[in-house]
Design a protein around this motif. Structure first.
Motif, PDB file in Angstrom:
ATOM      1  N   PHE A  57      -1.517  48.075 -24.858  1.00 22.85           N
ATOM      2  CA  PHE A  57      -1.941  47.400 -23.637  1.00 22.85           C
ATOM      3  C   PHE A  57      -3.425  47.688 -23.474  1.00 22.85           C
ATOM      4  O   PHE A  57      -3.825  48.844 -23.330  1.00 22.85           O
ATOM      5  N   LYS A  58      -4.238  46.636 -23.514  1.00 25.53           N
ATOM      6  CA  LYS A  58      -5.690  46.810 -23.490  1.00 25.53           C
ATOM      7  C   LYS A  58      -6.292  46.090 -22.295  1.00 25.53           C
ATOM      8  O   LYS A  58      -5.845  45.008 -21.904  1.00 25.53           O
ATOM      9  N   VAL A  59      -7.333  46.701 -21.737  1.00 29.34           N
ATOM     10  CA  VAL A  59      -8.001  46.154 -20.561  1.00 29.34           C
ATOM     11  C   VAL A  59      -9.511  46.223 -20.754  1.00 29.34           C
ATOM     12  O   VAL A  59     -10.041  47.269 -21.138  1.00 29.34           O
ATOM     13  N   ALA A  60     -10.182  45.106 -20.501  1.00 31.21           N
ATOM     14  CA  ALA A  60     -11.641  45.071 -20.443  1.00 31.21           C
ATOM     15  C   ALA A  60     -12.017  44.725 -19.008  1.00 31.21           C
ATOM     16  O   ALA A  60     -11.507  43.743 -18.455  1.00 31.21           O
ATOM     17  N   ALA A  61     -12.886  45.529 -18.397  1.00 32.33           N
ATOM     18  CA  ALA A  61     -13.145  45.328 -16.976  1.00 32.33           C
ATOM     19  C   ALA A  61     -14.471  45.927 -16.550  1.00 32.33           C
ATOM     20  O   ALA A  61     -15.049  46.778 -17.241  1.00 32.33           O
ATOM     21  N   SER A  62     -14.934  45.467 -15.403  1.00 30.38           N
ATOM     22  CA  SER A  62     -16.078  46.100 -14.747  1.00 30.38           C
ATOM     23  C   SER A  62     -15.716  47.536 -14.402  1.00 30.38           C
ATOM     24  O   SER A  62     -14.588  47.813 -13.984  1.00 30.38           O
ATOM     25  N   PRO A  63     -16.643  48.473 -14.564  1.00 32.92           N
ATOM     26  CA  PRO A  63     -16.348  49.863 -14.182  1.00 32.92           C
ATOM     27  C   PRO A  63     -15.906  50.018 -12.731  1.00 32.92           C
ATOM     28  O   PRO A  63     -15.166  50.951 -12.405  1.00 32.92           O
ATOM     29  N   LEU A  64     -16.325  49.115 -11.856  1.00 36.38           N
ATOM     30  CA  LEU A  64     -15.902  49.200 -10.459  1.00 36.38           C
ATOM     31  C   LEU A  64     -14.389  49.124 -10.319  1.00 36.38           C
ATOM     32  O   LEU A  64     -13.821  49.633  -9.354  1.00 36.38           O
TER      33      LEU A  64
ATOM     34  N   ILE B  80      -7.341  49.793 -11.853  1.00 30.79           N
ATOM     35  CA  ILE B  80      -6.513  49.546 -13.043  1.00 30.79           C
ATOM     36  C   ILE B  80      -5.642  50.754 -13.343  1.00 30.79           C
ATOM     37  O   ILE B  80      -4.448  50.618 -13.632  1.00 30.79           O
ATOM     38  N   ALA B  81      -6.226  51.947 -13.277  1.00 26.66           N
ATOM     39  CA  ALA B  81      -5.463  53.162 -13.567  1.00 26.66           C
ATOM     40  C   ALA B  81      -4.315  53.341 -12.577  1.00 26.66           C
ATOM     41  O   ALA B  81      -3.185  53.674 -12.971  1.00 26.66           O
ATOM     42  N   SER B  82      -4.568  53.124 -11.301  1.00 28.35           N
ATOM     43  CA  SER B  82      -3.496  53.286 -10.306  1.00 28.35           C
ATOM     44  C   SER B  82      -2.433  52.212 -10.478  1.00 28.35           C
ATOM     45  O   SER B  82      -1.245  52.469 -10.275  1.00 28.35           O
ATOM     46  N   THR B  83      -2.844  51.004 -10.875  1.00 25.43           N
ATOM     47  CA  THR B  83      -1.874  49.926 -11.095  1.00 25.43           C
ATOM     48  C   THR B  83      -0.949  50.260 -12.256  1.00 25.43           C
ATOM     49  O   THR B  83       0.267  50.023 -12.197  1.00 25.43           O
ATOM     50  N   LEU B  84      -1.506  50.798 -13.328  1.00 27.25           N
ATOM     51  CA  LEU B  84      -0.675  51.196 -14.473  1.00 27.25           C
ATOM     52  C   LEU B  84       0.373  52.226 -14.062  1.00 27.25           C
ATOM     53  O   LEU B  84       1.484  52.243 -14.600  1.00 27.25           O
ATOM     54  N   ASN B  85       0.028  53.075 -13.114  1.00 28.88           N
ATOM     55  CA  ASN B  85       0.958  54.115 -12.670  1.00 28.88           C
ATOM     56  C   ASN B  85       1.972  53.608 -11.661  1.00 28.88           C
ATOM     57  O   ASN B  85       2.978  54.282 -11.410  1.00 28.88           O
TER      58      ASN B  85
ATOM     59  N   SER C  50      -5.695  59.711 -22.990  1.00 27.51           N
ATOM     60  CA  SER C  50      -6.481  59.414 -21.795  1.00 27.51           C
ATOM     61  C   SER C  50      -6.492  57.918 -21.542  1.00 27.51           C
ATOM     62  O   SER C  50      -6.405  57.100 -22.467  1.00 27.51           O
ATOM     63  N   PHE C  51      -6.622  57.565 -20.278  1.00 27.41           N
ATOM     64  CA  PHE C  51      -6.674  56.163 -19.872  1.00 27.41           C
ATOM     65  C   PHE C  51      -7.840  55.453 -20.540  1.00 27.41           C
ATOM     66  O   PHE C  51      -7.718  54.323 -21.027  1.00 27.41           O
TER      67      PHE C  51
ATOM     68  N   VAL D 243      -6.555  52.640 -23.247  1.00 22.00           N
ATOM     69  CA  VAL D 243      -6.417  51.343 -22.589  1.00 22.00           C
ATOM     70  C   VAL D 243      -7.731  50.564 -22.537  1.00 22.00           C
ATOM     71  O   VAL D 243      -7.760  49.374 -22.858  1.00 22.00           O
ATOM     72  N   LEU D 244      -8.829  51.200 -22.175  1.00 23.81           N
ATOM     73  CA  LEU D 244     -10.075  50.470 -21.939  1.00 23.81           C
ATOM     74  C   LEU D 244     -10.751  50.053 -23.237  1.00 23.81           C
ATOM     75  O   LEU D 244     -10.807  50.813 -24.200  1.00 23.81           O
ATOM     76  N   VAL D 245     -11.263  48.826 -23.246  1.00 21.45           N
ATOM     77  CA  VAL D 245     -12.063  48.298 -24.354  1.00 21.45           C
ATOM     78  C   VAL D 245     -13.268  47.586 -23.749  1.00 21.45           C
ATOM     79  O   VAL D 245     -13.242  47.169 -22.590  1.00 21.45           O
ATOM     80  N   PRO D 246     -14.359  47.428 -24.512  1.00 17.86           N
ATOM     81  CA  PRO D 246     -15.538  46.725 -23.963  1.00 17.86           C
ATOM     82  C   PRO D 246     -15.231  45.254 -23.704  1.00 17.86           C
ATOM     83  O   PRO D 246     -14.401  44.642 -24.388  1.00 17.86           O
ATOM     84  N   MET D 247     -15.903  44.692 -22.716  1.00 21.38           N
ATOM     85  CA  MET D 247     -15.776  43.256 -22.466  1.00 21.38           C
ATOM     86  C   MET D 247     -16.787  42.518 -23.318  1.00 21.38           C
ATOM     87  O   MET D 247     -17.985  42.724 -23.201  1.00 21.38           O
TER      88      MET D 247
END
Length: 770
Positions: free
Chosen positions: A491-498, A503-508, A527-528, A532-536
Motif C-alpha cells: 500500500f503506497k501513498v504519495a502526498a503533501s507533507p501536510l 494518512i498515518a491516523s487513517t491507516l490506523n 516505519s510508516f 508506505v510513503l513514496v515521492p509524488m
C-alpha cells in the motif's frame, strides 16, 4: 417608575388621599385645553347643597377633612403613616430592581457558564455527529458487493478522451450524481492533443531492414524523420546517460533505445534531448511481463494540461496568440513493441553494456543506423469534466476535491474504470449519510470526473488553470483516485507533507473487511515513512494540484512488488488481467480504497480544524537548508572565485527559523483556542491553508514555470535546482552561472520567509528578525 415616585411624593406632601375629578373644558382664549380639578371634598359640599345626603354633618366647625372623613384619631393617623411608609419601601425596592435589570441588559448572560454545567457545543451544523459514529456509518455504507455492478456499468472497450464513449461515460456519472441529490455541472474545454495519423503510420527502420510500423505512439512528440546511430540507454535516467558519457560514448545525434519504467516517458525523452539525442525509442521490457507484440501508448509532454495553452485554460473563448509549453520535446519519440526492440538489440555492436544493466547485447556503434519517422496529427477535441457537490453546513465555500480520470487508451480498467467506480460509490455513500443519517459536514466535498487524463492530466489541469482565482484559499485538499488498485501486496501513498499525519491516523483507523486488523497492521511492518510513503512524481494526477495550484494533495493505491502496473498504457488493461494481479480481490480492495479515501475526506470536513500538520514542512525546510549550507561551504572552499565568502547563509537560516517559529506559534494558538468559536476556527484554518500555496514561488511566471512549488516543483526556482546548481559550481561545469545561482538563492529565501509571514497570521504577528 417615575410616576410611582411622584405619587408617593404627593402622599408625603400632604395631598388628600382621595380620587379626583378631571373636567376638560375648552379654553376659548387659546388652543390649549385647561384641566379643572375638583377634589372630593368640594363634591361633598355640592351634594349637600342639592339636598341629597341629609344624614351628613354640616357643622361649620368640622375637623380637618382627613380626620373627619373616617373619624380619624391620632392612633389611626399613626397606622396610616406606617402603612404608607411600608408601601413606599415596597415600591422603592421594586423600582430599584427593575432599573437595575435595565442597566444590565446589554451584557450577554450566556457568556457566563457555571463550571458545574455542561457547555453547549454550538457549531452551526448542530448536531455535530461523533467521529466514531461517522466512521461506523461509512463502513456500513461501503461494501464489496456494491462494486461489481459499477464495474460493469463504467467498463468500456474504448473510451479515449473526446470520443463518443467518453461522453457516454460522462453522462452516466452525472446521472448518478443527480440520483444522489447532488448539485452537478459540467466544465467544457477545447484542447489540442496529438494522435496517431488517421491514414498511414509511424515508421522505424533498422539499417536496411524492413520497416516496422508500430500501432502505439507517444502524443506530443516532435514530428518528421531522422536517422542516427542506435544507442542502448537502459531506462534513460540521468544517471544512465551520465554513465554512458563517462565511458566516452558520443551521445549527440543518437537514436536511444530505452526501457519503459522507473521514470515517466516524458522524463526519458527530456533527458535524452539534454544530451543531444536525435530520437528516442521506448519499449516494454521484462518489467512489463507482457506479450512481445503488445503496443504501448503514452505522452511525452514534460508537464500537464494542454501544452498549447500553457498557464491558461483551453476555453473556446480564449484569444491568446499561439504558444507552446516549454515542456514539449524538440526530438522525435516513438514506442515500439518488445519484439521489435529485441530484433534491434540483438544486432547492435560496440561496447558491452555496463554491469547491472542486464542483457547479452551491446550498446551500439556508429554504423548501427536507425531511421525514425513520426507523423502524429495535432487535433482539437472537446472534453467535459463532470462535477457533483455535497455542500457543507458551516464553511460551504471551503471544499475538498475528490477526482478520478474517466478516459483510457483502451479498456483502461485499472487506469480509469476502478477509480470512476470508487468515486461514484463514495459520492453515493456520503450523500446517503447526509440525507438519511443526520451527518452534517462542516465543509463541502466536490466529486470530479476528469477527461483527457491519459494525455497528461489535461482535464484536471485545465480546470485548475481556468478557476485558479476561485480555487485559491477555497479548495484545501485533493484526493486522487487514479490507479488505486494495481496489486495487493503493498500500500503506497504519495502526498503533501501536510497530510502525512492524517494518512498515518487513517491507516490506523480503517479496518480490514471482516477482521479486527487495520490497514496499518497489514501494510506497515516497520516505519510508516519507509513502508508506505513514496515521492509524488510528475506523471501523478495529483501533482499539478500540489505543484501548480498549491493544494495539499494525496494519491494512493494497492500495488504489487513492482510499483508500476505493467498494463498501464496498453490495451490489455482489463478486468480479467487485474483479477489475475490481485487474486480476484478487486471488489474487496475497492471497498478498502473507498473507505480510505472517504475516511480522509470526512475527517477533513468533519473536524473544527483541518487535520494538517504544518510542523512537517519545518523539518523538511531545515533539512534542505542544512544540505545547501554544506554545498555552499564546499563550493566556497573549492571555487572561491565563483562563490566568494560574501555569500552568506544567514538570511536563509533566518527564513527557516521564521517558519519554525510561526509553525510552533500556530500549534500553540490551536491549543489555546476555543474550537466552538466558528470565526476563530475559520481564521486558523485559513492560516493552515495558506502554507502550501505560499510555497509557490511568486517570482516566476506560471506560464513559463507552471510547477512553481519550491519544494515539490521543478525548475530553476526550486530548492532541488539550487542544490544541483551548487554541484555544477563545485565541479566548475561551464553551464554553471554564479550570478544566476545567487539570484535564485535570494528568491528562494524570500519565498520561505513569505510563507512564514503568512503562517504567522496578522501583520502585527510577523517575525521581523530577517
Amino acid at each position: 417608575m417615575d410616576q410611582a415616585r411622584s405619587t408617593i411624593s404627593k402622599i408625603f406632601n400632604g395631598e388628600p388621599h382621595s380620587y379626583t375629578r378631571f373636567n376638560l373644558t375648552q379654553n376659548m382664549e387659546g388652543d390649549n385645553s385647561q384641566v379643572e380639578m375638583k377634589l372630593s371634598s368640594d363634591m361633598d359640599e355640592e351634594v349637600g347643597e342639592n339636598g341629597v345626603g341629609d344624614n351628613r354633618n354640616h357643622n361649620s366647625n368640622r375637623k380637618p377633612y382627613v380626620a373627619q372623613k373616617l373619624g380619624r384619631t391620632p392612633k389611626n393617623l399613626f397606622f396610616m403613616a406606617a402603612a404608607t411608609l411600608l408601601i413606599f419601601i415596597i415600591g422603592y425596592l421594586i423600582g430599584y430592581l427593575v432599573h437595575r435589570k435595565k442597566d444590565l441588559a446589554p451584557t450577554c448572560a450566556a457568556s457566563v457558564v457555571r463550571f458545574d454545567e455542561a457547555v453547549a457545543h454550538e457549531t452551526g451544523a448542530a448536531p455535530l455527529m461523533d467521529w466514531n459514529d461517522v466512521k461506523k456509518l461509512l463502513a456500513q455504507k461501503v461494501t464489496a458487493a456494491n462494486f461489481e455492478p459499477l464495474f460493469r456499468e463504467f467498463s468500456s472497450a474504448n473510451h479515449r478522451a473526446g470520443s463518443p464513449d467518453d461522453d457516454a461515460l460522462a453522462n452516466k456519472v452525472i446521472k448518478k450524481f443527480k440520483e444522489y441529490g447532488m448539485k452537478s455541472w459540467t466544465d467544457e474545454h477545447f484542447v489540442k492533443v496529438q494522435d496517431c495519423p488517421a491514414s498511414g503510420s509511424n515508421r522505424v527502420v533498422f539499417k536496411n531492414g524492413s520497416a516496422m510500423r508500430p500501432e502505439g505512439f507517444l502524443s506530443y512528440s516532435a514530428t518528421g524523420e531522422v536517422t542516427g546511430a542506435a544507442l542502448y540507454a537502459y531506462y534513460g535516467q540521468d544517471s544512465d546517460l551520465m554513465l554512458l558519457r563517462d565511458k566516452s560514448i558520443n551521445l549527440t545525434g543518437r537514436v536511444m533505445l530505452v526501457r519503459a519504467g522507473r521514470i515517466s516517458l516524458a522524463e526519458k525523452v527530456a533527458n535524452a534531448a539534454k544530451m543531444g539525442a536525435a530520437a528516442v525509442l521506448i519499449y516494454p521490457d521484462t518489467d512489463y511481463s507482457i506479450l512481445d507484440t503488445t503496443q504501448l501508448f503514452g505522452h511525452v509532454h514534460m508537464g500537464s494540461g494542454d501544452p498549447y495553452t500553457p498557464g491558461f485554460p483551453s476555453f473556446n473563448h480564449t484569444q491568446f496568440p499561439p504558444v507552446q509549453s516549454s515542456g514539449l520535446p524538440k526530438i522525435l519519440a516513438q514506442t515500439i513493441t518488445a519484439g521489435m526492440a529485441i530484433g534491434i538489440l540483438r544486432q547492435l555492436g560496440g561496447q558491452d553494456v555496463p554491469t547491472g544493466w542486464g542483457g547479452l547485447h551491446k550498446l551500439g556503434e556508429e554504423s548501427d543506423l536507425i531511421t525514425v519517422e513520426v507523423n502524429n496529427i495535432l487535433t482539437e477535441k472537446k472534453i467535459n469534466n463532470v462535477f457533483g457537490v455535497i455542500k457543507g453546513f458551516v464553511d460551504a465555500d471551503r471544499y475538498v476535491v475528490i477526482g478520478a480520470q474517466r478516459d483510457a487508451w483502451g479498456p483502461g480498467f485499472a487506469a480509469s474504470t476502478v477509480g470512476t467506480s470508487v468515486l461514484v460509490e463514495l459520492a453515493r455513500s456520503i450523500s446517503d449519510m447526509v440525507k438519511n443519517d443526520g451527518f452534517k459536514p462542516r465543509r463541502s466535498i466536490v466529486f470530479a470526473s476528469w477527461s483527457a487524463g491519459e494525455y497528461g492530466s489535461v482535464g484536471a489541469t485545465e480546470w485548475l488553470e481556468g478557476y485558479v482565482s476561485s480555487l485559491s484559499m477555497k479548495a484545501f485538499s485533493y484526493i486522487n483516485l487514479d490507479g488505486v488498485i494495481t496489486g495487493q501486496k503493498r500500500f503506497k501513498v504519495a502526498a503533501s507533507p501536510l497530510m502525512h499525519s492524517l494518512i498515518a491516523s487513517t491507516l490506523n483507523e480503517v479496518n480490514l473487511p471482516n477482521t479486527a486488523g487495520t490497514l496499518a497492521s497489514q501494510f506497515v511492518k516497520g516505519s510508516f515513512e519507509s513502508d508506505v510513503l513514496v515521492p509524488m512524481k510528475l506523471d501523478n494526477a495529483a501533482y499539478p494540484f500540489l505543484a501548480f495550484s498549491g493544494i495539499p494533495s494525496v494519491s494512493f493505491g494497492f500495488t504489487s512488488d513492482n510499483p508500476y502496473y505493467p498494463l498501464f498504457g496498453t490495451k490489455l488493461d482489463t478486468w480479467e488481467k487485474l483479477n489475475l494481479a490481485t487474486g480476484s480481490q478487486v471488489p474487496q480492495l475497492a471497498e478498502m480504497a473507498t473507505r480510505f479515501a472517504g475516511h480522509m475526506a470526512l475527517r477533513l470536513v468533519h473536524d473544527h480544524l483541518l487535520r494538517m500538520d504544518v510542523m512537517k514542512y519545518d523539518k523538511i525546510i531545515r533539512l534542505r537548508v542544512a544540505q545547501i549550507n554544506m554545498k555552499v561551504n564546499a563550493v566556497q572552499r573549492m571555487q572561491p572565485k565563483l562563490l566568494p565568502k560574501d555569500l552568506t547563509m544567514q538570511w536563509l537560516f533566518s527564513a527557516s527559523g521564521s517558519y519554525s517559529r510561526a509553525s510552533r506559534n500556530l500549534v500553540a494558538d490551536i491549543q489555546n483556542s476555543d474550537l466552538e468559536d466558528i470565526e476563530m476556527c475559520r481564521i486558523i484554518n485559513d492560516r493552515i491553508m495558506a502554507v502550501e500555496r505560499n510555497l509557490l514561488s511568486p517570482f516566476v511566471s506560471p506560464r513559463e514555470n507552471p510547477f512553481r512549488h519550491i519544494l515539490a516543483g521543478s525548475g530553476s526556482h526550486s530548492v532541488a535546482a539550487l542544490s544541483d546548481h551548487l554541484e555544477a559550481l563545485r565541479i566548475d561545469n561551464p553551464e554553471a552561472d554564479a550570478d544566476l545561482f545567487r539570484n535564485q538563492f535570494a528568491l528562494a529565501t524570500w519565498t520561505i520567509q513569505g510563507c512564514a509571514n503568512s503562517l504567522a497570521g496578522d501583520v502585527w504577528s510577523l517575525d521581523n528578525e530577517i
